[in-house]
Design a protein around this motif. Structure first.
Motif, short mmCIF file in Angstrom:
data_model
loop_
_atom_site.label_atom_id
_atom_site.label_comp_id
_atom_site.label_asym_id
_atom_site.label_seq_id
_atom_site.Cartn_x
_atom_site.Cartn_y
_atom_site.Cartn_z
N ARG A 85 0.79 -1.21 -0.10
CA ARG A 85 0.06 0.00 -0.04
C ARG A 85 1.01 1.27 0.05
N VAL A 103 -2.75 10.24 -7.85
CA VAL A 103 -3.26 8.97 -7.03
C VAL A 103 -4.17 8.14 -7.97
N TYR A 141 -2.35 6.74 -10.83
CA TYR A 141 -1.76 5.47 -10.17
C TYR A 141 -2.66 4.33 -10.17
N ALA A 142 -3.73 4.59 -9.70
CA ALA A 142 -4.58 3.40 -9.21
C ALA A 142 -5.10 2.63 -10.54
N THR A 193 -1.85 -5.23 -10.27
CA THR A 193 -3.08 -5.64 -9.51
C THR A 193 -2.49 -6.09 -8.07
N ILE A 241 -1.36 -3.99 -5.75
CA ILE A 241 -0.66 -2.60 -5.14
C ILE A 241 -1.63 -1.56 -5.09
N ASP A 242 -2.03 -1.23 -3.78
CA ASP A 242 -2.71 -0.27 -3.77
C ASP A 242 -2.14 1.31 -3.57
N ILE A 243 -2.89 2.36 -3.90
CA ILE A 243 -2.14 3.49 -3.37
C ILE A 243 -3.71 4.58 -2.95
N VAL A 244 -3.38 5.14 -2.04
CA VAL A 244 -4.37 6.20 -1.44
C VAL A 244 -3.81 7.46 -1.12
N PRO A 275 -10.29 1.29 -0.50
CA PRO A 275 -9.68 0.69 -1.74
C PRO A 275 -8.84 1.59 -2.62
N THR A 276 -8.03 1.11 -3.67
CA THR A 276 -7.02 1.94 -4.20
C THR A 276 -7.60 3.03 -4.84
N GLY A 277 -6.96 4.15 -4.85
CA GLY A 277 -7.11 5.58 -5.36
C GLY A 277 -8.15 6.41 -4.51
#
Length: 219
Positions: free
Chosen positions: A46, A107, A110-111, A116, A118-121, A179-181
């Protein structure tokens, strides 16, 4: 964790490579770090980018202290003097809120692009007195931030550094589910501003940031 952030007292200060310093630190530095580490992230990783609710541009979120963002093409934002009266503190603060909007756009992009798993927030800590973010402000403003405004942490309008650190750790470790994004406002996933959802701007900031950091990626 992308936590680099500055706020200048003008929009005319350039970094060593000639780019406007607020945009350089708040946007390009975090983007470069993520891109350089992208290949080593494992599934269930993350990435957390610290942003700011000043990107909403209203009193509820900025307490009248920081002007809302004033979006321009990222090529212009990367240059000094992108905002009117660029030698003023108001322009420096506008550069700050605009850079945080740009970070949210990245962000979102990136999402869509990260592998798949690998999340980014985005993480908004809210107003946190005592971080020395305003170290380049005038004397009165610095004294207020250091010695007066910390009292606001006793109200819902501000958060202490210790509490913010705990909230941030929860986001990084996944204790705060997102969740990612997503945009995490302290401890809760919420929508960011309506302006922060714009696929065209997201693509523009991505392509501009990629072009700027390319020489450093290939070193």
């Amino acid at each position: 964790m992308g936590n680099a952030g500055i706020q200048r007292s003008d929009a005319l200060t350039a970094g060593p490579d000639g780019f406007e310093s607020t945009f350089t630190v708040n946007v390009l530095a975090n983007h470069l770090l993520v891109r350089m580490l992208e290949d080593v992230f494992a599934p269930q990783a993350r990435i957390v980018i610290t942003v700011s609710d000043t990107h909403f541009g209203d009193f509820r979120h900025n307490l009248g202290m920081v002007p809302g963002p004033a979006w321009h093409h990222p090529t212009d934002l990367a240059r000094t003097g992108a905002f009117p009266a660029a030698d003023t503190a108001a322009a420096g603060r506008t550069a700050y809120s605009t850079s945080k909007l740009a970070a949210i756009y990245l962000v979102h992009e990136y999402a869509r692009r990260l592998r798949t798993g690998i999340d980014i927030v985005s993480y908004n800590p809210g107003f946190v007195p005592g971080t020395d973010l305003a170290r380049d402000a005038d004397v009165v403003s610095r004294l207020a931030v250091r010695h007066v405004l910390p009292i606001m942490t006793l109200t819902p309008l501000a958060t202490s550094r210790k509490t913010v650190g705990r909230h941030l750790a929860d986001v990084v470790l996944g204790t705060t589910r997102a969740p990612t994004g997503a945009y995490v406002d302290r401890t809760i996933v919420r929508p960011s501003s309506a302006e922060s959802y714009d696929p065209q701007r997201e693509a523009e900031i991505w392509s501009t940031a990629e072009r700027i950091i390319e020489p450093y990626i290939n070193q």
